[in-house]
Write a protein that holds these residues in place. Sequence first.
Motif, mmCIF file in Angstrom:
data_model
loop_
_atom_site.group_PDB
_atom_site.id
_atom_site.type_symbol
_atom_site.label_atom_id
_atom_site.label_comp_id
_atom_site.label_asym_id
_atom_site.label_seq_id
_atom_site.Cartn_x
_atom_site.Cartn_y
_atom_site.Cartn_z
ATOM 1 N N ALA A 22 50.678 -9.099 47.123
ATOM 2 C CA ALA A 22 51.746 -8.482 48.198
ATOM 3 C C ALA A 22 52.960 -8.150 47.135
ATOM 4 O O ALA A 22 53.775 -7.258 47.501
ATOM 5 C CB ALA A 22 52.187 -9.253 49.243
ATOM 6 N N ASN A 68 45.492 -17.512 49.753
ATOM 7 C CA ASN A 68 46.842 -17.277 50.523
ATOM 8 C C ASN A 68 47.798 -16.937 49.328
ATOM 9 O O ASN A 68 48.604 -15.815 49.133
ATOM 10 C CB ASN A 68 47.521 -17.780 51.221
ATOM 11 C CG ASN A 68 46.947 -17.985 52.883
ATOM 12 O OD1 ASN A 68 46.429 -16.777 53.139
ATOM 13 N ND2 ASN A 68 47.070 -18.800 53.657
ATOM 14 N N GLN A 69 47.699 -17.754 48.156
ATOM 15 C CA GLN A 69 48.576 -17.445 46.938
ATOM 16 C C GLN A 69 48.260 -16.091 46.288
ATOM 17 O O GLN A 69 48.929 -15.457 46.071
ATOM 18 C CB GLN A 69 48.114 -18.653 45.987
ATOM 19 C CG GLN A 69 49.408 -19.312 45.719
ATOM 20 C CD GLN A 69 49.240 -20.706 44.954
ATOM 21 O OE1 GLN A 69 48.293 -21.048 44.558
ATOM 22 N NE2 GLN A 69 50.470 -21.447 44.364
ATOM 23 N N ARG A 90 46.876 -13.485 47.766
ATOM 24 C CA ARG A 90 47.144 -12.382 48.403
ATOM 25 C C ARG A 90 48.667 -12.249 48.380
ATOM 26 O O ARG A 90 49.020 -11.094 48.319
ATOM 27 C CB ARG A 90 46.746 -12.921 49.881
ATOM 28 C CG ARG A 90 46.969 -11.887 51.093
ATOM 29 C CD ARG A 90 46.359 -12.207 52.099
ATOM 30 N NE ARG A 90 46.663 -11.208 53.203
ATOM 31 C CZ ARG A 90 45.798 -10.058 53.565
ATOM 32 N NH1 ARG A 90 45.168 -9.804 52.492
ATOM 33 N NH2 ARG A 90 46.376 -9.057 54.413
ATOM 34 N N GLU A 91 49.650 -13.310 48.249
ATOM 35 C CA GLU A 91 50.949 -13.168 48.275
ATOM 36 C C GLU A 91 51.406 -12.682 47.096
ATOM 37 O O GLU A 91 52.286 -11.922 46.955
ATOM 38 C CB GLU A 91 51.714 -14.471 48.484
ATOM 39 C CG GLU A 91 51.714 -15.220 50.035
ATOM 40 C CD GLU A 91 52.302 -16.283 50.129
ATOM 41 O OE1 GLU A 91 52.870 -17.049 49.242
ATOM 42 O OE2 GLU A 91 52.056 -16.928 51.176
#
Length: 57
Positions: A24, A17-18, A20-21
């Motif tokens: 983004a 998630n890190q 991916r963020e």
Amino acid sequence: MGKVLAAFCASHKVSDNQQREAAAIDILRLFEQGFRDGDALLVELEKGNPLAASRHQ
């Protein structure tokens, strides 16, 4: 932008998630700099992303 993020994460097998963020956020910054086309966003994202750099070494 969601499609760009999905394509980038799929091509670099990003599941964290890190990461991916971070991708983004990079996409949003590029968008703010005037990159509107999905292909152009991906090209620029590849240029400045450590995941992309390590993949091409």
